[in-house]
Design a protein around this motif. Structure first.
Motif, mmCIF file in Angstrom:
data_model
loop_
_atom_site.group_PDB
_atom_site.id
_atom_site.type_symbol
_atom_site.label_atom_id
_atom_site.label_comp_id
_atom_site.label_asym_id
_atom_site.label_seq_id
_atom_site.Cartn_x
_atom_site.Cartn_y
_atom_site.Cartn_z
ATOM 1 N N LEU A 28 0.723 -1.244 0.142
ATOM 2 C CA LEU A 28 -0.142 0.036 -0.049
ATOM 3 C C LEU A 28 0.823 1.466 0.035
ATOM 4 N N LEU A 29 2.031 1.353 0.598
ATOM 5 C CA LEU A 29 2.751 2.274 0.896
ATOM 6 C C LEU A 29 3.505 2.680 -0.812
ATOM 7 N N TYR A 33 0.893 4.049 -3.079
ATOM 8 C CA TYR A 33 0.572 5.571 -2.313
ATOM 9 C C TYR A 33 1.633 6.441 -2.836
ATOM 10 N N TYR A 34 2.918 6.174 -2.870
ATOM 11 C CA TYR A 34 3.824 6.934 -3.382
ATOM 12 C C TYR A 34 3.898 7.178 -5.158
ATOM 13 N N LEU A 49 1.349 6.787 -6.859
ATOM 14 C CA LEU A 49 0.362 7.540 -7.242
ATOM 15 C C LEU A 49 0.568 8.887 -7.085
ATOM 16 N N ILE A 50 1.274 9.383 -5.898
ATOM 17 C CA ILE A 50 1.500 10.997 -5.664
ATOM 18 C C ILE A 50 2.681 11.259 -6.704
ATOM 19 N N LEU A 88 3.548 13.239 2.470
ATOM 20 C CA LEU A 88 4.314 11.907 2.165
ATOM 21 C C LEU A 88 4.840 11.509 3.333
ATOM 22 N N PRO A 125 2.302 8.940 6.736
ATOM 23 C CA PRO A 125 2.016 7.501 6.809
ATOM 24 C C PRO A 125 3.082 6.790 7.506
ATOM 25 N N SER A 150 8.190 12.509 -3.731
ATOM 26 C CA SER A 150 7.542 11.189 -3.562
ATOM 27 C C SER A 150 8.539 10.139 -4.076
#
Length: 218
Positions: free
Chosen positions: A6-7, A10-11, A13-14, A35, A38, A125
């Motif tokens: 998930l991390l 997440y990064y 996507l950013i 950033l 989390p 990111s």
């Protein structure tokens, strides 16, 4: 493993839209918080059963509160460096529980990390993505002393740029009181004066040496 996945997502996507964000101080500050937050939360509020060494630090913290005086701490034969022992002793004697100490510890590490990428990274990111995929994030759950030392060293980078050797040396000495390997960072101060043609090879060699030392240490 799910959190790791998930991390990473997440990064990634950013990363897709970071370049589209207006590059001013306010936006960079907000993005940096988004950033780093989390990772901070996951490290700060983890169970003592997460991370191989977390239980070791927990037991050491519980024990040190009963030590009779700071002199006993200074002259103990613990494998942990004196700087870390002194800090844990002070917090324990002030009445802070281990979990509070863990939160403060994580806050210091990730505030320093955030400040570093905020100032020096052209793509924050991507910096966080590399930090996670190279398993440095998981290191902050295990190698507390080393990452406190690293967090201190992050603040010394500007002293290298400003050529303030004495102040730089003081920070390295403080960092080494949390983890001895921090002394290696002194070399970086002199590397910046090496001609550009040779610098990358010196940095690669130094990086390999540091990784090898850290592997042996743990």
């Amino acid at each position: 493993m799910v959190i790791y996945f998930l991390l990473v997502v997440y990064y990634i996507l950013i990363y897709q839209f970071e370049d589209k964000i207006k590059n001013d101080n306010l936006n960079r500050n907000i993005l940096c918080i988004i950033l780093v937050l989390p990772m901070f939360i996951l490290v700060a509020f983890r169970s003592i059963n997460i991370g191989i060494d977390t239980i070791v630090y927990y037991k050491a913290y519980q024990t040190i509160g009963y030590v009779d005086g700071i002199k006993t701490v200074l002259f103990s034969n613990s494998f942990m460096e004196k700087g870390y022992l002194i800090i844990t002793y002070i917090f324990s004697r002030l009445g802070f529980g281990y979990y509070t100490f863990q939160v403060i510890e994580a806050l210091f590490i990730y505030t320093s990390f955030g400040a570093m990428i905020r100032k020096y990274s052209s793509n924050m990111s991507m910096s966080c993505l590399i930090f996670v995929t190279m398993q440095r994030f998981f290191g902050t759950m295990n190698q507390a002393r080393m990452w406190i030392a690293a967090a201190i060293l992050f603040y010394s980078i500007n002293l290298i740029q400003e050529r303030k050797f004495i102040k730089f040396l003081v920070l390295v000495a403080i960092a080494s009181s949390f983890h001895k390997s921090a002394m290696i960072f002194i070399i970086v101060y002199f590397i910046v004066r090496i001609p550009e043609n040779y610098k990358k090879w010196v940095l690669l060699g130094l990086g390999a040496l540091v990784i090898e030392i850290l592997e042996i240490s743990f």
